[in-house]
Design a protein around this motif. Structure first.
Motif, PDB file in Angstrom:
ATOM      1  N   GLY A 115       0.786  -1.438   0.039  1.00  0.00           N
ATOM      2  CA  GLY A 115       0.102   0.136  -0.091  1.00  0.00           C
ATOM      3  C   GLY A 115       0.800   1.330  -0.206  1.00  0.00           C
ATOM      4  O   GLY A 115       0.557   2.340  -0.743  1.00  0.00           O
ATOM      5  N   ARG A 116       1.818   1.316   0.698  1.00  0.00           N
ATOM      6  CA  ARG A 116       2.695   2.345   0.751  1.00  0.00           C
ATOM      7  C   ARG A 116       3.724   2.760  -0.451  1.00  0.00           C
ATOM      8  O   ARG A 116       3.753   3.914  -1.028  1.00  0.00           O
ATOM      9  CB  ARG A 116       3.906   2.354   1.901  1.00  0.00           C
ATOM     10  N   ALA A 117       3.769   1.641  -1.172  1.00  0.00           N
ATOM     11  CA  ALA A 117       4.602   1.773  -2.527  1.00  0.00           C
ATOM     12  C   ALA A 117       3.943   2.362  -3.668  1.00  0.00           C
ATOM     13  O   ALA A 117       4.397   2.716  -4.424  1.00  0.00           O
ATOM     14  CB  ALA A 117       5.335   0.452  -2.989  1.00  0.00           C
ATOM     15  N   LEU A 118       2.423   1.996  -3.557  1.00  0.00           N
ATOM     16  CA  LEU A 118       1.836   2.246  -4.642  1.00  0.00           C
ATOM     17  C   LEU A 118       0.938   3.365  -4.753  1.00  0.00           C
ATOM     18  O   LEU A 118      -0.169   3.621  -5.013  1.00  0.00           O
ATOM     19  CB  LEU A 118       0.627   1.155  -4.963  1.00  0.00           C
ATOM     20  N   LEU A 119       1.717   4.768  -4.410  1.00  0.00           N
ATOM     21  CA  LEU A 119       1.049   6.021  -4.322  1.00  0.00           C
ATOM     22  C   LEU A 119       0.689   6.443  -5.661  1.00  0.00           C
ATOM     23  O   LEU A 119       1.560   6.244  -6.657  1.00  0.00           O
ATOM     24  CB  LEU A 119       1.741   6.911  -3.764  1.00  0.00           C
ATOM     25  N   LYS A 120      -0.541   6.622  -5.895  1.00  0.00           N
ATOM     26  CA  LYS A 120      -0.747   7.253  -7.165  1.00  0.00           C
ATOM     27  C   LYS A 120      -0.382   8.479  -7.731  1.00  0.00           C
ATOM     28  O   LYS A 120      -0.253   9.535  -6.655  1.00  0.00           O
ATOM     29  CB  LYS A 120      -2.592   7.209  -7.468  1.00  0.00           C
ATOM     30  N   ALA A 121       0.041   8.805  -8.830  1.00  0.00           N
ATOM     31  CA  ALA A 121       0.614  10.233  -9.218  1.00  0.00           C
ATOM     32  C   ALA A 121      -0.762  10.943  -9.857  1.00  0.00           C
ATOM     33  O   ALA A 121      -1.671  10.395 -10.356  1.00  0.00           O
ATOM     34  CB  ALA A 121       1.520   9.889 -10.278  1.00  0.00           C
ATOM     35  N   ASP A 122      -0.716  12.228  -9.342  1.00  0.00           N
ATOM     36  CA  ASP A 122      -1.819  13.272  -9.746  1.00  0.00           C
ATOM     37  C   ASP A 122      -1.176  13.980 -11.103  1.00  0.00           C
ATOM     38  O   ASP A 122      -0.302  14.488 -11.326  1.00  0.00           O
ATOM     39  CB  ASP A 122      -1.942  14.239  -8.637  1.00  0.00           C
ATOM     40  N   VAL A 137       2.671  14.421 -10.559  1.00  0.00           N
ATOM     41  CA  VAL A 137       2.849  14.990  -9.252  1.00  0.00           C
ATOM     42  C   VAL A 137       2.659  13.923  -8.162  1.00  0.00           C
ATOM     43  O   VAL A 137       1.497  13.178  -8.074  1.00  0.00           O
ATOM     44  CB  VAL A 137       1.886  16.033  -8.629  1.00  0.00           C
ATOM     45  N   ARG A 138       3.604  13.344  -7.512  1.00  0.00           N
ATOM     46  CA  ARG A 138       3.714  12.398  -6.481  1.00  0.00           C
ATOM     47  C   ARG A 138       4.305  13.226  -5.237  1.00  0.00           C
ATOM     48  O   ARG A 138       5.635  13.317  -4.989  1.00  0.00           O
ATOM     49  CB  ARG A 138       4.406  11.235  -6.736  1.00  0.00           C
ATOM     50  N   GLY A 139       3.590  13.427  -4.366  1.00  0.00           N
ATOM     51  CA  GLY A 139       4.072  14.060  -3.230  1.00  0.00           C
ATOM     52  C   GLY A 139       4.755  15.398  -3.467  1.00  0.00           C
ATOM     53  O   GLY A 139       4.005  16.188  -4.225  1.00  0.00           O
ATOM     54  N   GLY A 140       6.067  15.673  -3.119  1.00  0.00           N
ATOM     55  CA  GLY A 140       6.508  17.021  -3.409  1.00  0.00           C
ATOM     56  C   GLY A 140       7.393  16.908  -4.654  1.00  0.00           C
ATOM     57  O   GLY A 140       7.890  17.930  -4.844  1.00  0.00           O
ATOM     58  N   ARG A 141       7.271  15.892  -5.394  1.00  0.00           N
ATOM     59  CA  ARG A 141       8.080  15.673  -6.502  1.00  0.00           C
ATOM     60  C   ARG A 141       7.069  15.728  -7.783  1.00  0.00           C
ATOM     61  O   ARG A 141       6.046  15.228  -7.841  1.00  0.00           O
ATOM     62  CB  ARG A 141       8.687  14.349  -6.527  1.00  0.00           C
ATOM     63  N   PHE A 150      10.976  13.707 -19.954  1.00  0.00           N
ATOM     64  CA  PHE A 150      10.506  14.270 -18.717  1.00  0.00           C
ATOM     65  C   PHE A 150      11.755  14.979 -17.961  1.00  0.00           C
ATOM     66  O   PHE A 150      13.045  14.481 -18.284  1.00  0.00           O
ATOM     67  CB  PHE A 150       9.930  13.211 -17.727  1.00  0.00           C
ATOM     68  N   VAL A 151      11.523  15.803 -17.057  1.00  0.00           N
ATOM     69  CA  VAL A 151      12.404  16.295 -16.260  1.00  0.00           C
ATOM     70  C   VAL A 151      11.828  16.232 -14.903  1.00  0.00           C
ATOM     71  O   VAL A 151      10.504  16.726 -14.560  1.00  0.00           O
ATOM     72  CB  VAL A 151      12.707  17.936 -16.570  1.00  0.00           C
ATOM     73  N   GLY A 152      12.875  16.124 -13.803  1.00  0.00           N
ATOM     74  CA  GLY A 152      12.322  16.017 -12.471  1.00  0.00           C
ATOM     75  C   GLY A 152      12.435  17.286 -11.588  1.00  0.00           C
ATOM     76  O   GLY A 152      13.221  18.056 -11.941  1.00  0.00           O
ATOM     77  N   ALA A 153      11.645  17.600 -10.928  1.00  0.00           N
ATOM     78  CA  ALA A 153      11.546  18.866 -10.218  1.00  0.00           C
ATOM     79  C   ALA A 153      10.996  18.599  -8.940  1.00  0.00           C
ATOM     80  O   ALA A 153      10.120  17.547  -8.461  1.00  0.00           O
ATOM     81  CB  ALA A 153      10.781  19.957 -10.916  1.00  0.00           C
ATOM     82  N   THR A 154      10.857  19.961  -8.014  1.00  0.00           N
ATOM     83  CA  THR A 154      10.240  19.830  -6.696  1.00  0.00           C
ATOM     84  C   THR A 154       8.908  20.589  -6.824  1.00  0.00           C
ATOM     85  O   THR A 154       8.977  21.512  -7.739  1.00  0.00           O
ATOM     86  CB  THR A 154      11.120  20.148  -5.630  1.00  0.00           C
ATOM     87  N   SER A 155       8.424  20.597  -5.842  1.00  0.00           N
ATOM     88  CA  SER A 155       7.065  21.647  -5.892  1.00  0.00           C
ATOM     89  C   SER A 155       7.570  23.084  -5.859  1.00  0.00           C
ATOM     90  O   SER A 155       6.894  24.106  -6.150  1.00  0.00           O
ATOM     91  CB  SER A 155       6.148  21.439  -4.623  1.00  0.00           C
ATOM     92  N   LEU A 156       8.958  23.336  -5.380  1.00  0.00           N
ATOM     93  CA  LEU A 156       9.393  24.792  -5.253  1.00  0.00           C
ATOM     94  C   LEU A 156       9.716  25.101  -6.384  1.00  0.00           C
ATOM     95  O   LEU A 156       9.838  26.216  -6.818  1.00  0.00           O
ATOM     96  CB  LEU A 156      10.443  24.807  -4.228  1.00  0.00           C
ATOM     97  N   ASP A 157      10.158  24.180  -7.625  1.00  0.00           N
ATOM     98  CA  ASP A 157      10.594  24.617  -8.896  1.00  0.00           C
ATOM     99  C   ASP A 157       9.440  24.875  -9.693  1.00  0.00           C
ATOM    100  O   ASP A 157       9.646  25.658 -10.821  1.00  0.00           O
ATOM    101  CB  ASP A 157      11.240  23.310  -9.494  1.00  0.00           C
ATOM    102  N   ILE A 158       8.288  24.603  -9.466  1.00  0.00           N
ATOM    103  CA  ILE A 158       7.102  25.000 -10.296  1.00  0.00           C
ATOM    104  C   ILE A 158       6.699  26.322  -9.885  1.00  0.00           C
ATOM    105  O   ILE A 158       6.433  26.800  -8.789  1.00  0.00           O
ATOM    106  CB  ILE A 158       6.103  23.752 -10.529  1.00  0.00           C
TER     107      ILE A 158
END
Length: 158
Positions: A115-122, A137-141, A150-158
């Motif tokens: 259950g912890r591993a299968l977090l859905k992406a928004d 978006v998965r959590g803060g990523r 694709f490029v990886g970023a954090t919520s602070l980058d957008i």
């Protein structure tokens, strides 16, 4: 042929492994199994890989996020964790494997870690590089789609 008595059967442990990759990555259980074997052979050598006996028992992966259960011999858990940490790509797609823990039964491994591993992406549009772009978006990523991937970023980058 008769089964071995319980006290003579090899003891096993089951590792719960979270898998993360780019959202457009597509690979299967057999591809992950092959990479686990190669990583174990490269790190532990042929005798060590045979002793660890890594087997992918359960696998699910979609939209860059997944889960796997890897069976390993009880005395080789630490060496198997080290071998799994060496896996950096599967079928040409870069991956990150996070060993969430070990358990003694398949049921316990599923209950604790699946259950912890299968977090859905928004899925949503984000402002990145002076344009609105589709992103996962998965959590803060955040994985924002550009023209060439694709490029990886954090919520602070957008």
């Amino acid at each position: 042929m008769k089964h071995l008595p319980k006290h003579l059967r090899p003891r096993r442990r089951y590792l719960g492994v979270a898998i993360e990759s780019w959202p457009d990555a597509g690979f299967g259980r057999r591809d992950l199994q092959r990479e686990c074997w190669y990583a174990a052979q490269n790190l532990l050598g042929d005798p060590g890989a045979a002793d660890a006996d890594l087997q992918v028992i359960d696998f699910s992966f979609e939209e860059g996020r997944g889960w796997a259960m890897v069976r390993v011999r009880r005395s080789e858990v630490e060496r198997a964790r080290a071998a799994l940490a060496c896996v950096d790509s599967v079928d040409g797609a870069p991956v990150a494997l996070e060993i969430m823990g070990a358990s003694g039964t398949i049921r316990a491994c599923e209950e604790r870690y699946k259950g912890r591993a299968l977090l859905k992406a928004d899925k949503r549009n984000v402002a990145f590089a002076d344009a609105r772009r589709p992103a996962f978006v998965r959590g803060g990523r955040v994985d924002a789609r550009l023209e060439d991937g694709f490029v990886g970023a954090t919520s602070l980058d957008i």
